[in-house]
Motif scaffolding. Structure first.
Motif, PDB file in Angstrom:
ATOM      1  N   GLY A 299       0.795  -1.215   0.000  1.00 22.04           N
ATOM      2  CA  GLY A 299       0.000   0.000   0.000  1.00 22.04           C
ATOM      3  C   GLY A 299       0.827   1.264   0.000  1.00 22.04           C
ATOM      4  N   SER A 300       2.081   1.187   0.452  1.00 26.22           N
ATOM      5  CA  SER A 300       2.933   2.359   0.563  1.00 26.22           C
ATOM      6  C   SER A 300       4.279   2.089  -0.093  1.00 26.22           C
ATOM      7  CB  SER A 300       3.135   2.719   2.044  1.00 26.22           C
ATOM      8  OG  SER A 300       4.241   3.576   2.220  1.00 26.22           O
ATOM      9  N   GLU A 301       4.713   2.989  -0.965  1.00 25.64           N
ATOM     10  CA  GLU A 301       6.023   2.840  -1.587  1.00 25.64           C
ATOM     11  C   GLU A 301       7.128   2.929  -0.551  1.00 25.64           C
ATOM     12  OE1 GLU A 301       8.880   5.044  -4.929  1.00 25.64           O
ATOM     13  OE2 GLU A 301       6.730   5.545  -4.804  1.00 25.64           O
ATOM     14  N   ALA A 302       6.936   3.780   0.466  1.00 30.38           N
ATOM     15  CA  ALA A 302       7.946   3.921   1.515  1.00 30.38           C
ATOM     16  C   ALA A 302       8.100   2.625   2.308  1.00 30.38           C
ATOM     17  CB  ALA A 302       7.584   5.078   2.445  1.00 30.38           C
ATOM     18  N   THR A 303       6.969   1.999   2.632  1.00 32.59           N
ATOM     19  CA  THR A 303       7.027   0.722   3.354  1.00 32.59           C
ATOM     20  C   THR A 303       7.710  -0.339   2.501  1.00 32.59           C
ATOM     21  OG1 THR A 303       5.022   1.229   4.602  1.00 32.59           O
ATOM     22  CG2 THR A 303       5.654  -1.099   4.435  1.00 32.59           C
ATOM     23  N   PHE A 304       7.358  -0.384   1.230  1.00 32.82           N
ATOM     24  CA  PHE A 304       7.973  -1.340   0.317  1.00 32.82           C
ATOM     25  C   PHE A 304       9.481  -1.126   0.257  1.00 32.82           C
ATOM     26  CE2 PHE A 304       9.440  -1.911  -4.169  1.00 32.82           C
ATOM     27  CZ  PHE A 304       9.492  -3.298  -4.148  1.00 32.82           C
ATOM     28  N   ALA A 305       9.921   0.123   0.114  1.00 33.49           N
ATOM     29  CA  ALA A 305      11.350   0.417   0.006  1.00 33.49           C
ATOM     30  C   ALA A 305      12.086   0.006   1.285  1.00 33.49           C
ATOM     31  CB  ALA A 305      11.569   1.894  -0.279  1.00 33.49           C
ATOM     32  N   ARG A 306      11.475   0.245   2.445  1.00 36.30           N
ATOM     33  CA  ARG A 306      12.115  -0.113   3.714  1.00 36.30           C
ATOM     34  C   ARG A 306      12.257  -1.634   3.840  1.00 36.30           C
ATOM     35  NH1 ARG A 306       9.713  -1.671   8.172  1.00 36.30           N
ATOM     36  NH2 ARG A 306       7.682  -0.833   7.529  1.00 36.30           N
ATOM     37  N   LEU A 307      11.202  -2.373   3.532  1.00 30.21           N
ATOM     38  CA  LEU A 307      11.245  -3.830   3.631  1.00 30.21           C
ATOM     39  C   LEU A 307      12.209  -4.417   2.608  1.00 30.21           C
ATOM     40  CD1 LEU A 307       7.427  -4.568   4.044  1.00 30.21           C
ATOM     41  CD2 LEU A 307       9.194  -4.789   5.810  1.00 30.21           C
ATOM     42  N   PHE A 308      12.222  -3.845   1.420  1.00 31.84           N
ATOM     43  CA  PHE A 308      13.097  -4.339   0.353  1.00 31.84           C
ATOM     44  C   PHE A 308      14.562  -4.183   0.743  1.00 31.84           C
ATOM     45  CE2 PHE A 308      15.356  -4.353  -3.634  1.00 31.84           C
ATOM     46  CZ  PHE A 308      14.649  -5.221  -4.446  1.00 31.84           C
ATOM     47  N   LYS A 309      14.933  -3.009   1.245  1.00 30.55           N
ATOM     48  CA  LYS A 309      16.336  -2.786   1.615  1.00 30.55           C
ATOM     49  C   LYS A 309      16.723  -3.655   2.802  1.00 30.55           C
ATOM     50  CE  LYS A 309      19.835   0.697   2.438  1.00 30.55           C
ATOM     51  NZ  LYS A 309      20.156   2.142   2.516  1.00 30.55           N
ATOM     52  N   ALA A 310      15.809  -3.843   3.765  1.00 37.68           N
ATOM     53  CA  ALA A 310      16.113  -4.692   4.916  1.00 37.68           C
ATOM     54  C   ALA A 310      16.352  -6.138   4.485  1.00 37.68           C
ATOM     55  CB  ALA A 310      14.966  -4.626   5.926  1.00 37.68           C
ATOM     56  N   THR A 311      15.674  -6.569   3.422  1.00 39.76           N
ATOM     57  CA  THR A 311      15.795  -7.957   2.959  1.00 39.76           C
ATOM     58  C   THR A 311      16.983  -8.156   2.036  1.00 39.76           C
ATOM     59  OG1 THR A 311      13.391  -8.239   3.121  1.00 39.76           O
ATOM     60  CG2 THR A 311      14.599  -9.828   1.761  1.00 39.76           C
ATOM     61  N   TYR A 312      17.194  -7.239   1.085  1.00 39.03           N
ATOM     62  CA  TYR A 312      18.203  -7.454   0.042  1.00 39.03           C
ATOM     63  C   TYR A 312      19.431  -6.557   0.138  1.00 39.03           C
ATOM     64  CZ  TYR A 312      14.461 -10.169  -2.032  1.00 39.03           C
ATOM     65  OH  TYR A 312      13.467 -11.100  -2.248  1.00 39.03           O
ATOM     66  N   GLY A 313      19.406  -5.586   1.052  1.00 34.78           N
ATOM     67  CA  GLY A 313      20.586  -4.764   1.254  1.00 34.78           C
ATOM     68  C   GLY A 313      20.777  -3.648   0.258  1.00 34.78           C
ATOM     69  N   VAL A 314      19.846  -3.477  -0.673  1.00 37.63           N
ATOM     70  CA  VAL A 314      19.906  -2.383  -1.644  1.00 37.63           C
ATOM     71  C   VAL A 314      18.521  -1.760  -1.753  1.00 37.63           C
ATOM     72  CG1 VAL A 314      21.773  -3.384  -3.001  1.00 37.63           C
ATOM     73  CG2 VAL A 314      19.412  -3.949  -3.567  1.00 37.63           C
ATOM     74  N   CYS A 315      18.478  -0.513  -2.165  1.00 36.12           N
ATOM     75  CA  CYS A 315      17.198   0.144  -2.400  1.00 36.12           C
ATOM     76  C   CYS A 315      16.564  -0.446  -3.658  1.00 36.12           C
ATOM     77  CB  CYS A 315      17.385   1.645  -2.581  1.00 36.12           C
ATOM     78  SG  CYS A 315      18.050   2.490  -1.134  1.00 36.12           S
ATOM     79  N   PRO A 316      15.223  -0.503  -3.729  1.00 35.97           N
ATOM     80  CA  PRO A 316      14.591  -1.064  -4.928  1.00 35.97           C
ATOM     81  C   PRO A 316      14.964  -0.321  -6.205  1.00 35.97           C
ATOM     82  CG  PRO A 316      12.953  -0.073  -3.438  1.00 35.97           C
ATOM     83  CD  PRO A 316      14.237  -0.154  -2.692  1.00 35.97           C
ATOM     84  N   SER A 317      15.229   0.972  -6.101  1.00 39.11           N
ATOM     85  CA  SER A 317      15.606   1.713  -7.309  1.00 39.11           C
ATOM     86  C   SER A 317      16.926   1.221  -7.881  1.00 39.11           C
ATOM     87  CB  SER A 317      15.703   3.209  -6.999  1.00 39.11           C
ATOM     88  OG  SER A 317      16.673   3.440  -5.986  1.00 39.11           O
ATOM     89  N   LYS A 318      17.828   0.717  -7.032  1.00 36.00           N
ATOM     90  CA  LYS A 318      19.118   0.214  -7.498  1.00 36.00           C
ATOM     91  C   LYS A 318      19.009  -1.192  -8.093  1.00 36.00           C
ATOM     92  CE  LYS A 318      21.468   3.819  -6.361  1.00 36.00           C
ATOM     93  NZ  LYS A 318      22.005   4.699  -7.441  1.00 36.00           N
TER      94      LYS A 318
END
Length: 346
Positions: A299-318
């Motif tokens: 529901g939130s791009e910010a939440t997605f970005a936070r969870l993504f970086k915590a899991t994969y170590g990079v920002c989703p944009s990268k």
């Protein structure tokens, strides 16, 4: 030398690699470039002792299969490797000779000659291998995970060489490697189902079932997992909607899918894996972070970005296709990179 075979009429894509670059360090560099989509590798012998490695690989339907022979080395798959190589795949390895030991994100692992292991390429590892000869099968996660017990942890599973099913699978993998040159594209496609059936049956034996499980409850659990996996894009997917769909109480639902490690956690992990695959393979408007986040129920791009970086170590944009940068020397000097990447995504 890296050689891409000229495909026969109806043949299958393949390439071969031999460490004939001038000087020992040239051979090492050529090998590291060849495997860099999968691992960061580091030879364990002193530089002065030289380095030897060969690899032959081919595409069998949706699977990539290769036989490698190389000297002892360390293999690392960490978040930067995940970011450059993709993660929606499983790697099956049969060590004909040699073996490896180390740690995965799920615990220690020790593989001997004759053992067959499964590694989840969405997860990290650090291992050290002896001089080895192995056969590798890279499989899209969805093709095999859908055939495995619900919630099964596939990363680091090992089939021991003493088991009868392991011996059957050994001979199957050796036969594919031996006779692949006699297969055409239609025959290779027909062989895929048999290979998947053998792999799923063999590795299912290595997964202990939960206490008190029965065939009927396992079937319901599998149906629940399929429902979750096919509805990940629905932002309303959750405990309440799943319980209502199957007409069970929340307590019963939690009990049925306990192997998933929690429904909410499973949904989040699965959505992140799908989002990563989209970001890695697409570009342009369809690959925008906000679009991908909405596509997979965040529901939130910010939440997605936070969870993504915590899991994969990079920002989703990268992780987006347009943001991944590879050294030009690798692209020019090593056509295996092109071959692997194109067949990896096919």
């Amino acid at each position: 030398m890296i050689e891409k075979a000229a495909d026969r009429a109806g043949g299958i894509p393949r390439f071969s690699f031999a460490d004939d670059a001038p000087g020992p360090q040239g051979a090492v560099a050529q090998w590291l470039e060849t495997v860099h989509l999968l691992f960061d590798a580091e030879p364990l012998r002193p530089p002065g002792e030289g380095f030897a490695a060969t690899l032959r690989a081919f595409k069998l339907g949706p699977m990539l299969i290769g036989r490698a022979r190389a000297q002892a080395q360390r293999f690392i798959r960490d978040n930067p490797v995940l970011a450059r190589g993709g993660c929606d795949w499983l790697l099956i390895q049969f060590y004909v000779t040699g073996g490896y030991r180390g740690t995965t994100s799920h615990g220690p692992i020790n593989v001997r000659a004759g053992d067959i292991s499964m590694l989840d390429l969405a997860c990290t590892l650090s291992t050290e291998a002896d001089d080895f000869d192995n056969i590798n099968i890279i499989i899209p996660r969805a093709l095999l995970a859908s055939r495995m017990p619900v919630g099964a942890n596939l990363h680091g599973l090992v089939l021991r060489r003493e088991l009868g099913f392991t011996k059957v699978l050994q001979r199957h993998m050796l036969a594919i490697d031996e006779f692949v040159d006699e297969l055409d594209a239609l025959q290779s496609e027909a062989l895929v189902d048999g290979t998947l059936a053998l792999l799923s049956a063999a590795f299912a034996q290595a997964i202990p079932g939960p206490a008190g499980s029965t065939g009927s409850t396992d079937a319901i659990a599998m149906a629940i997992r399929r429902h979750i996996d096919t509805n990940l894009a629905n932002p309303k997917l959750g405990v309440a909607s799943i319980a209502a769909h199957f007409g069970v109480s929340r307590a019963t639902l939690y009990r049925l899918v306990a192997p998933l490690g929690g429904i909410s956690d499973y949904i989040r992990r699965a959505r992140l894996q799908r989002a990563y695959a989209d970001l890695w393979q697409t570009d342009g408007q369809s690959g925008r972070v906000s679009v991908v986040a909405r596509r997979w129920g965040f529901g939130s791009e910010a939440t997605f970005a936070r969870l993504f970086k915590a899991t994969y170590g990079v920002c989703p944009s990268k992780a987006r296709k347009s943001e991944r940068h590879f050294e030009p020397s690798r692209e020019i000097a090593n056509p295996v990179v092109h071959w692997m990447r194109s067949n990896w995504q096919a």
